[in-house]
Design a protein around this motif. Structure first.
Motif, mmCIF file in Angstrom:
data_model
loop_
_atom_site.group_PDB
_atom_site.id
_atom_site.type_symbol
_atom_site.label_atom_id
_atom_site.label_comp_id
_atom_site.label_asym_id
_atom_site.label_seq_id
_atom_site.Cartn_x
_atom_site.Cartn_y
_atom_site.Cartn_z
ATOM 1 N N LYS A 282 44.167 73.399 33.315
ATOM 2 C CA LYS A 282 45.639 73.377 33.467
ATOM 3 C C LYS A 282 46.198 71.795 33.936
ATOM 4 O O LYS A 282 46.836 71.757 34.733
ATOM 5 C CB LYS A 282 45.940 74.449 34.352
ATOM 6 N N SER B 212 54.243 76.357 28.138
ATOM 7 C CA SER B 212 54.902 75.470 29.110
ATOM 8 C C SER B 212 56.317 75.471 28.951
ATOM 9 O O SER B 212 56.887 75.513 27.958
ATOM 10 C CB SER B 212 53.995 74.054 29.035
ATOM 11 N N ALA C 157 55.838 78.365 37.708
ATOM 12 C CA ALA C 157 54.628 79.129 37.429
ATOM 13 C C ALA C 157 54.759 80.409 36.978
ATOM 14 O O ALA C 157 53.884 81.041 36.084
ATOM 15 C CB ALA C 157 53.939 78.622 38.599
ATOM 16 N N GLU D 261 56.233 80.791 33.592
ATOM 17 C CA GLU D 261 55.340 80.297 32.364
ATOM 18 C C GLU D 261 54.156 81.624 32.462
ATOM 19 O O GLU D 261 53.738 81.816 31.205
ATOM 20 C CB GLU D 261 54.541 79.233 32.952
ATOM 21 N N LYS D 262 53.872 82.325 33.221
ATOM 22 C CA LYS D 262 52.737 83.407 33.530
ATOM 23 C C LYS D 262 53.528 84.498 32.728
ATOM 24 O O LYS D 262 52.939 85.226 32.043
ATOM 25 C CB LYS D 262 52.693 83.675 34.973
#
Length: 771
Positions: free
Chosen positions: A476, A546, A608, A611-612
């Motif tokens: 990452k 992203s 985060a 994006e997950k």
């Protein structure tokens, strides 16, 4: 008194006959006695005391036949006696009163003639080897010969092996185990060729050898566990039960040590992969026994590393399982040296890369990365040292700028080492210990790309970009790899017509450098466009979820649009346009999802989580990539296995007959044309020869014309406008004009040519794997 005289004379026995000493000590003063003793010479026989003293006073010493060393000791003794009078007068008076004969010492009495000295010397100096009679010598020689020739051992038979098998299954005993290990030792000695090695048993039959090895592989592990009364490990229990915990271990340790050492020797001498795999399975069962014996374990690890790096596929897997098993149970002892030896073996065996060796190299990469994941502290030390070594090679190449230094970087070993450390860091991530090594490794890879940025090293650049993508996707970490791919689109002129036509495609997976002829081939540009398409798509797949994907993809979109405007080749434009559409589709999807977000750019936790969630739902680019990847893997497998894309084409191969075969055929059919004259035959032969020459040249020219037609057609089809892309097809070919011609009537000369036999033989072309 005689003994005391012997000791005071320096340890040498002195023969003194006191009967001849008639004169009393009182008649002489001390000085007279001492002078008379030293002045006396040596004579063979002492008749009386008076004659001896007179000769000592009047004569000079005669030349002595004895050694100087013996006289020196006697004179030394007299000096001590003379010094005793001044040092200890009381003791000297005591000697005069009680032992007058001791003071009356003459060095002539201590010496004898030469024959007595020789006998005495032979008596006191024993020889190193005693001589014996001839009969005894013969017996000793025969005894030595018997020692050199070992006694022949008991011959192993099938019945003995069957009895051992029955005994092991009933109740294994120490004596039975000892007999089996001795027989196994003899079997291993036959594989090494050690005929002089002393063994209790001998094996002379190959069938007996096979039966014994098979018997040991199947039954010895269970028999040893039963004899040592070891419990079977419970389900889910990872820790091994060591045999050294058994109270019977010390009693049977020597036999077990002999057996497992024989297994290692057997592994080193076998060549057939199936037999090696069977022995390795047995050795894997015996790992607890190797852990109890350090010396044998080290030899076993050395053999395992050799099979892991050079064996067949099954052998490599079994060797890795045994290595992993040992290192997991004894990390502090064996992990560090094993990792070092495995890395060295990996570097040695990846020097040459081909479609056949590439799968084995990939296997070593993945398994070695798994071994490094056992201990991050040890892995950091190894990774730091070896990545620094790669950086030093790169720095030398950048500073010296010589061919030798360039070759130290631009080779398969260097490239596979970069791949290995990228895979190690990707496998162990997340790890706070190894994370600081990501940046220097990326700098080394980028420096390797920039070292010689020419078109001949485009394959090496593609390999480096693929390593960066692997590292970036799993850690990452954003690494800018797209500029190195888009630079190829700008530098290479894809509109230029190829100078050569090539049927065989270029396999970019197993090359680092292109030749000058490769750069002129059409297959080079076709393969280069495919590689760029694959790598750009793969890189964007790693960043597809992203939140900054639209900004990341903007430079690439601009470059692809510029390429589509300049390039006039339909096939290339078709692939790049499809890639551009997928990237733009993913950009619009991310932009739409991003507009609905209620958090700011600075909220890292919310970004985060977003994006997950997007990764779980999937994006248009990830869905397309999963489908494309399955198809692409099949194509790569075909390329690696050496199968060509044009394998379905059965191209004919023309073989010319030799002149001798043609003459033989003419002699054979000469009787068919008896009506023709000899002159006509000669003229006809000349005419046939001229026609044959013309026919051959015409056929060759036609073949060249066909190839030129293919190239012209392809070029014409590639240079069509964008509007005609759907209508044009690069694989279509124009029919040759020769097919539409009507058949001609056959003349008499042509009939004779048919009778002479066919001049050309057409056979199917067989494409080999090497082609």
């Amino acid at each position: 008194m005689c003994a005391l005289s012997t000791n005071l004379c320096g340890g040498r026995p002195v023969s003194v006959d006191f009967r001849y000493l008639v004169r009393k000590l009182e008649d002489l003063s001390v000085d007279e006695f001492m002078l008379s003793g030293f002045d006396s010479g040596e004579e063979d026989d002492c008749e009386d005391e008076e004659s001896t003293q007179q000769k000592g006073k009047m004569k000079k010493p005669a030349p002595q036949k004895t050694s100087v060393k013996k006289q020196g000791k006697a004179s030394e003794h007299k000096d001590h006696l003379s010094a005793l009078k001044s040092k200890d007068p009381e003791f000297y008076e005591f000697l005069q009163e009680n032992d007058q004969k001791l003071l009356n010492f003459d060095d002539s009495d201590s010496l004898e003639d030469e024959e007595e000295d020789e006998e005495e010397r032979m008596y006191h100096r024993l020889p190193s080897q005693l001589e014996e009679a001839d009969d005894d010598n013969d017996e000793v020689e025969t005894g030595k010969k018997d020692l050199k020739k070992p006694k022949e051992g008991t011959k192993v038979t099938e019945a003995m092996i069957e009895n051992w098998r029955t005994g092991l299954r009933k109740e294994p005993t120490a004596k039975l185990i000892r007999d089996i290990t001795q027989a196994f030792k003899a079997a291993v000695a036959t594989t090494k060729g050690d005929s002089e090695e002393l063994c209790r048993y001998t094996i002379s039959d190959s069938a007996v050898f096979n039966s014994l090895i098979l018997f040991c592989i199947k039954d010895m592990h269970a028999a040893l566990n039963k004899m040592l009364k070891l419990k079977d490990p419970e389900k889910g229990q990872k820790k091994l039960i060591l045999p050294s915990s058994s109270p019977r271990w010390q009693k049977n340790q020597i036999d077990i040590k002999m057996y497992i050492a024989g297994v290692v020797q057997l592994l080193s001498s076998l060549t057939q992969s199936t037999v090696v795999a069977a022995v390795l399975r047995h050795a894997n069962q015996m790992v607890p026994y190797y852990l109890c014996l350090p010396k044998q374990c080290r030899h076993f690890l050395k053999s395992l590393i050799k099979h892991w790096s050079t064996g067949e596929e099954t052998v490599r897997v079994l060797a890795f399982l045994a290595l992993n098993k040992i290192c997991r149970n004894k990390q502090d002892i064996y992990l560090n040296p094993v990792l070092r030896q495995m890395y060295i073996a990996y570097v040695k065996n990846c020097k040459f890369t081909s479609p056949n060796t590439l799968p084995m190299i990939n296997f070593m990469q993945r398994t070695l990365a798994e071994m490094y994941s056992l201990d991050t502290q040890v892995s950091y030390q190894h990774a730091f040292i070896y990545i620094r070594q790669l950086a030093i090679h790169l720095r030398n190449a950048m500073n010296l700028k010589k061919k030798e230094t360039y070759q130290s970087v631009y080779n398969w070993q260097y490239m596979h080492c970069l791949y290995l450390w990228c895979r190690v860091l990707s496998t162990i991530y997340p790890s706070e210990v190894l994370e600081p090594l990501i940046y220097p490794l990326c700098q080394v890879i980028i420096g390797c790309i920039k070292l010689v940025p020419i078109s001949r090293y485009y394959p090496l650049r593609l390999h480096c970009v693929r390593a960066i993508i692997l590292l970036s996707a799993n850690t990452k970490t954003y690494v800018p790899a797209l500029p190195f791919l888009l630079e190829i689109l700008q530098q290479e002129d894809f509109n230029k017509k190829p100078g050569r036509m090539s049927i065989k495609p270029i396999n970019f997976a197993v090359i680092l450098k292109l030749s000058k002829t490769n750069l002129q081939e059409k297959a080079y540009k076709d393969g280069l466009v495919e590689q760029l398409y694959d790598l750009i798509l793969e890189y964007f797949h790693t960043q597809a979820c992203s939140i900054g994907f639209p900004e990341l993809a903007l430079p690439t979109i601009v470059q692809l649009k510029a390429f589509l405007k300049e390039c006039k080749v339909a096939n290339y434009c078709k692939q790049m346009r499809q890639l551009l559409e997928k990237i733009q589709e993913n950009c619009s999807y991310i932009t739409g999802r991003r507009q609905k977000a209620a958090f700011g750019v600075g909220d890292v936790t919310a970004v985060a989580a977003w994006e997950k969630q997007v990764a779980e739902e999937g994006t248009p680019l990830t869905k397309y990539y999963s489908q494309w990847k399955k198809l692409r893997e099949k194509e790569i497998q075909l390329e690696i296995s050496g199968k060509e894309r044009m394998e379905d084409l059965n191209l004919p191969e023309i073989k010319r007959k030799k002149a001798e075969e043609k003459k033989a055929d003419k002699k054979e059919f000469k009787g068919l044309f008896e009506s023709d004259s000899d002159d006509d035959d000669d003229d006809d032969d000349d005419l046939f020869k001229s026609k044959e020459g013309k026919g051959d040249s015409d056929e060759d020219d036609e073949g060249l014309e066909d190839l030129s037609d293919l190239s012209d057609d392809d070029d014409d089809e590639e240079n069509v406008d964008d509007l005609e892309e759907d209508d044009s097809d690069g694989d279509q070919k124009k029919p040759s004009s020769s097919k539409g011609k009507a058949p001609k009537k056959m003349l008499s000369t042509e009939l004779k040519e048919v009778a002479d036999g066919d001049e050309d033989m057409v056979e199917d072309l067989e494409l080999s794997d090497q082609d």
